[in-house]
Enzyme design. Structure first.
Site, mmCIF file in Angstrom:
data_model
loop_
_atom_site.group_PDB
_atom_site.id
_atom_site.type_symbol
_atom_site.label_atom_id
_atom_site.label_comp_id
_atom_site.label_asym_id
_atom_site.label_seq_id
_atom_site.Cartn_x
_atom_site.Cartn_y
_atom_site.Cartn_z
ATOM 1 N N TRP A 22 0.844 -1.193 0.000
ATOM 2 C CA TRP A 22 0.000 0.000 0.000
ATOM 3 C C TRP A 22 0.888 1.255 0.000
ATOM 4 O O TRP A 22 1.868 1.333 0.737
ATOM 5 C CB TRP A 22 -0.909 -0.012 1.246
ATOM 6 C CG TRP A 22 -1.718 1.247 1.354
ATOM 7 C CD1 TRP A 22 -2.829 1.568 0.646
ATOM 8 C CD2 TRP A 22 -1.454 2.357 2.223
ATOM 9 N NE1 TRP A 22 -3.276 2.812 0.994
ATOM 10 C CE2 TRP A 22 -2.458 3.326 1.973
ATOM 11 C CE3 TRP A 22 -0.470 2.641 3.175
ATOM 12 C CZ2 TRP A 22 -2.509 4.544 2.648
ATOM 13 C CZ3 TRP A 22 -0.515 3.856 3.846
ATOM 14 C CH2 TRP A 22 -1.536 4.790 3.575
ATOM 15 N N ASP A 52 -16.537 11.410 -2.758
ATOM 16 C CA ASP A 52 -15.911 10.170 -2.298
ATOM 17 C C ASP A 52 -16.702 9.554 -1.142
ATOM 18 O O ASP A 52 -17.888 9.855 -0.927
ATOM 19 C CB ASP A 52 -14.435 10.447 -1.935
ATOM 20 C CG ASP A 52 -13.526 9.253 -2.190
ATOM 21 O OD1 ASP A 52 -13.516 8.333 -1.351
ATOM 22 O OD2 ASP A 52 -12.837 9.223 -3.237
ATOM 23 N N ARG A 87 -9.749 -2.868 7.815
ATOM 24 C CA ARG A 87 -10.398 -1.548 7.866
ATOM 25 C C ARG A 87 -11.818 -1.687 8.431
ATOM 26 O O ARG A 87 -12.757 -1.094 7.907
ATOM 27 C CB ARG A 87 -10.436 -0.910 6.474
ATOM 28 C CG ARG A 87 -10.444 0.601 6.538
ATOM 29 C CD ARG A 87 -10.783 1.231 5.194
ATOM 30 N NE ARG A 87 -10.749 2.676 5.308
ATOM 31 C CZ ARG A 87 -11.243 3.510 4.421
ATOM 32 N NH1 ARG A 87 -11.833 3.041 3.334
ATOM 33 N NH2 ARG A 87 -11.175 4.788 4.588
ATOM 34 N N ASP A 100 -14.203 1.114 -5.327
ATOM 35 C CA ASP A 100 -13.097 0.817 -4.425
ATOM 36 C C ASP A 100 -13.177 -0.615 -3.899
ATOM 37 O O ASP A 100 -14.219 -1.277 -3.993
ATOM 38 C CB ASP A 100 -13.148 1.817 -3.254
ATOM 39 C CG ASP A 100 -11.772 2.157 -2.716
ATOM 40 O OD1 ASP A 100 -10.845 1.351 -2.905
ATOM 41 O OD2 ASP A 100 -11.629 3.229 -2.100
ATOM 42 N N ASN A 146 -11.233 -2.309 -0.448
ATOM 43 C CA ASN A 146 -10.219 -1.902 0.520
ATOM 44 C C ASN A 146 -9.678 -2.946 1.486
ATOM 45 O O ASN A 146 -9.197 -2.594 2.553
ATOM 46 C CB ASN A 146 -10.736 -0.698 1.319
ATOM 47 C CG ASN A 146 -10.588 0.591 0.537
ATOM 48 O OD1 ASN A 146 -9.568 0.799 -0.107
ATOM 49 N ND2 ASN A 146 -11.590 1.443 0.558
ATOM 50 N N CYS A 187 -10.296 1.120 -8.040
ATOM 51 C CA CYS A 187 -9.435 1.548 -6.939
ATOM 52 C C CYS A 187 -9.432 0.408 -5.947
ATOM 53 O O CYS A 187 -10.413 -0.316 -5.812
ATOM 54 C CB CYS A 187 -10.030 2.815 -6.312
ATOM 55 S SG CYS A 187 -9.163 3.374 -4.838
ATOM 56 N N ASP A 196 -2.797 5.451 -3.105
ATOM 57 C CA ASP A 196 -3.258 6.408 -2.098
ATOM 58 C C ASP A 196 -2.143 7.366 -1.712
ATOM 59 O O ASP A 196 -2.376 8.344 -1.004
ATOM 60 C CB ASP A 196 -3.733 5.673 -0.839
ATOM 61 C CG ASP A 196 -5.179 5.203 -0.977
ATOM 62 O OD1 ASP A 196 -5.855 5.647 -1.922
ATOM 63 O OD2 ASP A 196 -5.625 4.403 -0.140
HETATM 64 C C1 GLA Z 1 -9.518 4.134 -0.219
HETATM 65 C C2 GLA Z 1 -9.213 4.864 -1.502
HETATM 66 C C3 GLA Z 1 -9.198 6.353 -1.258
HETATM 67 C C4 GLA Z 1 -10.545 6.778 -0.697
HETATM 68 C C5 GLA Z 1 -10.869 5.960 0.543
HETATM 69 C C6 GLA Z 1 -12.289 6.216 0.998
HETATM 70 O O1 GLA Z 1 -8.478 4.255 0.698
HETATM 71 O O2 GLA Z 1 -8.023 4.407 -2.060
HETATM 72 O O3 GLA Z 1 -8.919 7.055 -2.448
HETATM 73 O O4 GLA Z 1 -11.541 6.610 -1.666
HETATM 74 O O5 GLA Z 1 -10.733 4.577 0.331
HETATM 75 O O6 GLA Z 1 -12.600 5.504 2.131
#
Ligand code: GLA
Length: 732
Positions: free
Chosen positions: A198, A365, A442, A477, A479, A525, A547
């Site tokens: 990351w 976002d 997360r 996204d 994550n 993403c 990021d």
């Molecule tokens: C991830 C994405 C970021 C943003 C956050 C939102 O980390 O990579 O760009 O969108 O999530 O929670």
């Protein structure tokens, strides 16, 4: 471009202007590779390259005159007979035997290319490519194996995949089904992988190959930031501008393996495909399993040429729809400006200023839905939070549209927070082992996208929101990595299918949304660049690269990404300083000079800039609007590596070589040293070009180079940290 089948020698020759790929039926009846490299003349028979030696080897049988698979190059090897290398596939028969032998049966040659069921793949018109499908059969297993090869007319590229069909009455289990194997005759190569984590994705690592195994993989459920599913092998002397190299790019977004195996007799085996670890796919009568695609590109003109091949191929034959070859809108995303703490008024204030600067698209976002005020809650509840958006997404989107901006928003459809209505209603919809504690990432769990009903439900929620509002863009996204991978919907024998079916579920949700809303621009993403792969590009033509938005770190990240992926696919924004991830402060000019080489946008509240900086931003946007077609789709050259020196330089050149843009960056000052010369590339040697008010011949710029001191007063200096310049060169 052509594909020749020589009936007598039983050999295939696929060729275009640049490459030849030759293989044939071996004495054993299986397929053997004879040559892959620079284009050579065709001949009736190349079987002299097959070794038949009286060495102490296990031979296929007496009739084959000491033919041993181990001494020769296989097309798609199995283990269990006379090849002792790593196998491309493995089938477990009903009786537990794991030996197979697929013998050539017949083949088809046709113009164009077929798609792969449920999977992303390169595509081609009939005039752009030819495909060979070779059918092999294992009579005992009653299975067929189809190996598919596409050669493109304009690119030194072969795309490959395999398919297995069970025609027998007994169930068999595919324990391994890689997409491609390429056996080469020598091992004098260096291996180049793109590794990281990351916020420091796709850093090139080079090592010498030798006997034994060199391998990278992902077991995270996504292709990952740790290892990218793209590798290059190159001759030790190959550099950016000359020499041989072969690239292997996996058009897939889940677990993978890429491997080089140097054998005892000089053979180098290159394998790529779905990671066999945790993979087991039962095949019943009549069922077929198709592997994803591997795109193999070859050059004898250096790494820039190899990268340009992938850039062009992926822009023209992988990315689809409205945004194919379209310059991308300049956007402003509110994430680093507000995080999840905002009201509609805050958003509108940022958008007004963005519009004033010339921005074209506003992106809302994370944080607009459910109880999503921090990352502990809300994922899975794709319904607007009325406290933040009183008139929901439609209301906000219309207000933004009324300002003359397009509107887009963020989603993370594969995830759920335990603290969400979705999870409270369907606790069984996540990947989890019954009775065992689930690991959080997360603070979230992963939805079981191997189940159709789960994908259906998420589709329904998203469709409702998108359908009711003028949405132009979606940031999708993902994550966290997958853990405790187990599906309540699968039998014990089917658990080995879950990782792959999860990826198929993601692809099917993408396909359904794209079909329903074909004009939306998707940006993928995954905590930045955790799923930056060719599979994603088929659905989402651009990807948030990292990021880490620090301009100096981004130079390396974007430079590494450029080896395998088009510049237009690289999501890159100017963010606020001190930088959120590194604490570094870099001028707004250098931040833009890096971000230009990608999709370009802003990840901050422009209200917070000084008047002077805002004026500069306005000019940056004007510049990008004028040159984005060239930057995003021109021929990209890496000139000076930020991994080898304290400077970085890259450039793009228009197809007709009349305009070029060079970016030069000082990442660390070098006091009291001479700046030297920078040699440019890709220009017309005989034409004169204008650069910073002076005229130079193309050959002068490419061979003598430009003196970097000339650029000092314009903003670049090697004795000043983080200084940079982006300059336009035009033919006179
Ligand atoms: C991830 C994405 C970021 C943003 C956050 C939102 O980390 O990579 O760009 O969108 O999530 O929670």
């Amino acid at each position: 471009m052509n594909i020749i089948w020589n009936k007598t020698s039983k050999q295939f020759h696929l060729y275009n202007d640049r490459i030849s790929y030759i293989f044939g039926v071996a004495p054993s009846g299986e397929l053997t590779n004879l040559y892959f490299g620079k284009r050579i003349h065709d001949k009736d028979d190349f079987s002299y390259v097959i070794f038949r030696m009286g060495m102490p080897n296990v031979v296929v049988d007496a009739d084959t005159e000491s033919y041993s698979m181990e001494l020769n190059r296989q097309e798609y090897p199995s283990f269990g007979t006379t090849d002792f290398g790593t196998q491309a596939f493995e089938i477990e028969a009903a009786n537990g035997a794991r030996v197979s032998s697929f013998i050539y049966k017949n083949h088809k040659i046709f113009a164009g290319k077929h798609g792969i069921n449920g999977l992303p793949a390169t595509y081609a018109e009939d005039s752009e490519a030819m495909t060979l499908e070779v059918e092999l059969e294992d009579e005992l297993l009653q299975m067929t194996l189809t190996l598919s090869y596409t050669i493109f007319d304009k690119y030194p590229v072969i795309a490959r995949h395999a398919a297995f069909t069970n025609n027998g009455s007994q169930e068999a289990v595919l324990k391994r089904a890689l997409s491609s194997c390429l056996d080469l005759p020598d091992q004098d190569y260096e291996w180049m992988q793109f590794s990281g984590a990351w916020a420091r994705e796709r850093m090139p690592i080079v090592r010498k190959l030798s006997k034994g195994i060199t391998s990278i993989e992902s077991k995270r459920g996504a292709s990952s930031a740790n290892q990218n599913p793209f590798v290059i092998i190159k001759r030790p002397a190959t550099d950016e501008f000359s020499g041989e190299a072969i690239g292997f790019s996996f058009v897939y977004s889940g677990n993978f393996v890429a491997m080089a195996e140097g054998g005892s007799f000089g053979r180098l085996r290159m394998l790529m495909g779905i990671n066999p670890d945790r993979f087991a796919w039962p095949l019943k009568k009549g069922e077929t399993f198709e592997t994803p695609e591997v795109v193999i590109a070859m050059t004898d003109r250096g790494l820039n040429d190899l990268s340009q091949t992938y850039h062009r191929l992926y822009n023209n034959n992988l990315v689809r729809g409205k945004w194919k070859n379209e310059p991308r809108p300049i956007l402003n995303n509110n994430w680093e400006a507000t995080f999840m703490n905002f009201t509609e008024d805050d958003i509108l204030r940022i958008a007004v200023k963005a519009k004033e600067a010339g921005v074209e698209l506003f992106v809302l976002d994370d944080g607009w839905f459910g109880e999503r005020n921090d990352d502990f809650a809300g994922l899975g509840d794709w319904i607007e939070n009325p406290k933040k958006l009183p008139q929901g997404i439609p209301g906000l989107a219309r207000k933004i549209n009324a300002m003359g901006l397009k509107f887009g928003f963020w989603i993370e459809p594969e995830m759920v927070n335990p603290n969400s209505n979705l999870y409270r209603r369907h606790p069984d919809w996540v990947l989890a082992v019954p009775g065992r504690k689930s690991s959080l990432g997360r603070h979230q769990l992963v939805l079981d996208f191997s189940r159709e009903e789960v994908v259906d439900h998420i589709y329904g929620m998203l469709h409702k929101i998108i359908d009711g509002a003028p949405i132009s863009y979606i940031k999708w996204d993902m994550n966290r990595s997958l853990t405790e991978v187990f599906s309540l919907d699968a039998s014990p024998q089917e658990q080995g299918t879950v990782y792959h079916k999860y990826v198929l579920g993601v692809y099917s949700l993408y396909s359904r949304l794209i079909e329903a809303f074909p004009d939306i621009l998707f940006e993928s993403c995954s905590s930045g660049g955790n799923r930056f792969d060719a599979g994603m590009l088929y659905f989402a033509p651009q990807a948030w690269c990292s990021d880490n938005t620090d301009a100096i770190d981004r130079i390396r990240i974007q430079y590494g990404t450029s080896y395998g992926y088009p510049i237009v696919s690289i999501g890159s924004h100017v963010s606020a300083v001190p930088n959120q991830q590194t604490g570094r402060s870099v001028s707004v000019s250098t931040r833009a000079n890096v971000a230009y080489f990608g999709t370009f946008g802003y990840e901050l509240d422009l209200n917070e800039l000084s008047d002077e900086e805002f004026e500069e931003v306005r000019k940056q946007i004007e510049f990008m609007k004028k040159y984005r077609k060239l930057i995003q789709f021109g021929d990209f050259y890496r000139l000076r590596s930020p991994f080898d020196t304290d400077q970085n330089a890259w450039m793009v050149v228009s197809e007709d070589r009349s305009v070029a843009i060079v970016g030069i960056y000082c990442m660390r000052s070098n006091v009291n040293t001479l700046p030297g010369f920078l040699k440019l590339a890709g220009l017309d040697a005989d034409r004169k070009y204008k650069m910073e008010g002076e005229e130079y011949y193309g050959d002068e710029l490419m061979n003598m180079g430009i003196t970097l001191t000339k650029l000092y007063k314009k903003g670049f200096s090697i004795s000043e940290d983080y200084s940079s310049i982006v300059t336009v060169i035009e033919a006179v």
